[in-house]
Design an enzyme around this catalytic site. Structure first.
Site, PDB file in Angstrom:
ATOM      1  N   CYS A 117       0.884  -1.161   0.000  1.00 61.89           N
ATOM      2  CA  CYS A 117       0.000   0.000   0.000  1.00 61.89           C
ATOM      3  C   CYS A 117       0.923   1.212   0.000  1.00 61.89           C
ATOM      4  O   CYS A 117       1.522   1.533   1.027  1.00 61.89           O
ATOM      5  CB  CYS A 117      -0.907   0.004   1.229  1.00 61.89           C
ATOM      6  SG  CYS A 117      -1.841   1.551   1.400  1.00 61.89           S
ATOM      7  N   CYS A 119      -0.624   4.392   2.217  1.00 59.68           N
ATOM      8  CA  CYS A 119      -0.726   4.313   3.686  1.00 59.68           C
ATOM      9  C   CYS A 119      -0.282   2.925   4.112  1.00 59.68           C
ATOM     10  O   CYS A 119       0.910   2.626   4.022  1.00 59.68           O
ATOM     11  CB  CYS A 119      -2.115   4.711   4.184  1.00 59.68           C
ATOM     12  SG  CYS A 119      -3.520   4.022   3.292  1.00 59.68           S
ATOM     13  N   SER A 120      -1.197   2.096   4.565  1.00 54.87           N
ATOM     14  CA  SER A 120      -0.772   0.774   5.033  1.00 54.87           C
ATOM     15  C   SER A 120      -1.931  -0.207   5.022  1.00 54.87           C
ATOM     16  O   SER A 120      -2.075  -1.018   5.920  1.00 54.87           O
ATOM     17  CB  SER A 120      -0.214   0.879   6.448  1.00 54.87           C
ATOM     18  OG  SER A 120      -1.203   1.484   7.271  1.00 54.87           O
ATOM     19  N   CYS A 121      -2.794  -0.126   3.978  1.00 57.41           N
ATOM     20  CA  CYS A 121      -3.953  -1.019   3.881  1.00 57.41           C
ATOM     21  C   CYS A 121      -3.493  -2.473   3.940  1.00 57.41           C
ATOM     22  O   CYS A 121      -2.557  -2.858   3.236  1.00 57.41           O
ATOM     23  CB  CYS A 121      -4.703  -0.763   2.585  1.00 57.41           C
ATOM     24  SG  CYS A 121      -5.314   0.920   2.464  1.00 57.41           S
TER      25      CYS A 121
END
Lengths: 98, 98, 194
Positions: free
Chosen positions: C99, C102-104
């Site tokens: 991702c 962000c950090s999905c």
């Protein structure tokens, strides 16, 4: 709606230069051509959700890109698959007409 | 895309400044107590309809670049959640000012 | 490595939580319950889903078509969670999830994302130098296999369904699940029979 297999072009737009915004289209894809892999349904527009505004559903697609074209490096044949909202996509101009 | 404006701070795909930074596969400890607490807080305020994940992201993206890179992951989250809930009047600015 | 939070951040959190409590937004008990609930999710859930898909063709079809339903079929509550998408590797295509914005991460079936997944280096490099990133795990793909990087930018959370490795013929689901690591479910590593 874009059918699977349609060649699309990611809008070459940079809203982040115009002030506060929240967008989910990565910078590295802007202006590039990809192929619609499949539709993924429709989801409330995150550009509105991020500011607590009413958000209309927007169709979302999985779009495939050739990896070497993105940064001018990488191995031919490698690809990238990215979720992109419909309002960020245009049909790509026909080959040769670009 | 040589004449494209620079990407936003959080928009890291392909970022040249990290091109030579190694990824450490052993760097995988679960969040510490601070991180778990912030994580839980976010889920609770989301479930109560006080803040969406898109608002969380917008708040993180609003951090100045030097803060974005200096703060830890959940330290960014905390600042975003606090800023968004101040903006919405759920808490007062003085509650979250040092 | 993940640096510990600053004293300033710790103080900010406690001040903020105190304000939320004073306004009746959260209680200490709710926070504890939420942490316990989040802690229950981990990569062994995704591993069990993969092992079942390797042994049960009907479940494999469900997993690839509707990851959310397939997770629920394993007893995972997906209510309120983003839809789960499953990327089936083939002998020609290997998937790698990142991702960049962000950090999905598919937390319902993999738990908290590891720190490296959230690092700037991983987010920056996975789309630009995926084979270099794979090499840091010692992961080399057979000749002719395409790397397909999946940048998780929007509403889905993605998990990889890796290929069942040779040498696992006749193994039961539990034994198969034990070789499906978190890293294999993200695509940075491959399951190994040894």
């Amino acid at each position: 709606m874009f059918a699977p297999g349609t060649v699309v072009r990611v809008k070459r737009d940079f809203p982040e230069m115009r002030g506060r915004c929240h967008i989910r289209t990565p910078h590295y894809l802007r202006g590039l051509d990809g192929v619609v892999e499949r539709p993924l349904g429709a989801f409330p527009n995150p550009e509105d959700l991020a500011f607590g505004r009413p958000a209309a559903p927007v169709p979302l697609y999985h779009v495939r890109f050739e990896q070497p074209a993105l940064f001018g490096e990488g191995r031919g044949g490698d690809t990238l698959l990215v979720e992109i909202f419909e309002h960020w996509l245009d049909p790509a101009p026909a080959a040769g007409a670009a | 895309m040589d004449d494209a404006p620079p990407p936003a701070t959080h928009d890291l795909g392909g970022a040249s400044r990290f091109r030579c930074s190694p990824v450490d596969p052993t760097d995988d400890a679960p969040p510490d107590a601070f991180g778990k607490r912030v994580d839980a807080l976010r889920q609770i305020v989301a479930r109560k309809g006080l803040m969406s994940v898109d608002e969380l992201r917008r708040g993180i993206e609003a951090l100045p670049p030097e803060q974005y890179h200096a703060l830890g992951y959940y330290e960014r989250w905390l600042r975003s959640i606090a800023a968004i809930l101040v903006e919405k009047g759920v808490v007062d600015a003085k509650d979250v000012t040092p | 490595m993940a640096a510990p939070p600053s004293a300033e951040s710790i103080a900010l959190l406690e001040r903020f939580v105190a304000a939320l409590k004073a306004r009746g937004v959260v209680t200490e008990e709710e926070i504890a319950t939420q942490i316990a609930r989040t802690d229950r999710a981990g990569p062994e859930i995704g591993a069990r889903m993969v092992a079942r898909a390797w042994t049960d063709p009907a479940y494999r079809r469900l997993l690839v078509e509707d990851g959310t339903a397939a997770a629920e079929a394993m007893g995972v509550s997906m209510a309120g969670a983003p839809p789960l998408g499953v990327l089936a590797d083939t002998d020609r295509v290997h998937h790698l999830v990142v991702c960049t914005l962000c950090s999905c991460y598919p937390r319902q079936v993999l738990g908290y994302p590891p720190h490296w997944f959230k690092s700037s280096a991983y987010r920056a490099r996975a789309v630009r130098d995926p084979r270099g990133v794979l090499a840091e795990w010692g992961t080399a793909l057979p000749e002719g296999v395409e790397v397909r990087v999946v940048d998780s930018t929007a509403d889905y959370r993605w998990m990889v369904l890796p290929l069942r490795p040779a040498g696992t013929e006749g193994w039961d689901e539990a034994r198969l699940a034990a070789i499906v690591t978190r890293d294999a479910l993200v695509g940075v590593a491959l399951p190994r029979a040894a």
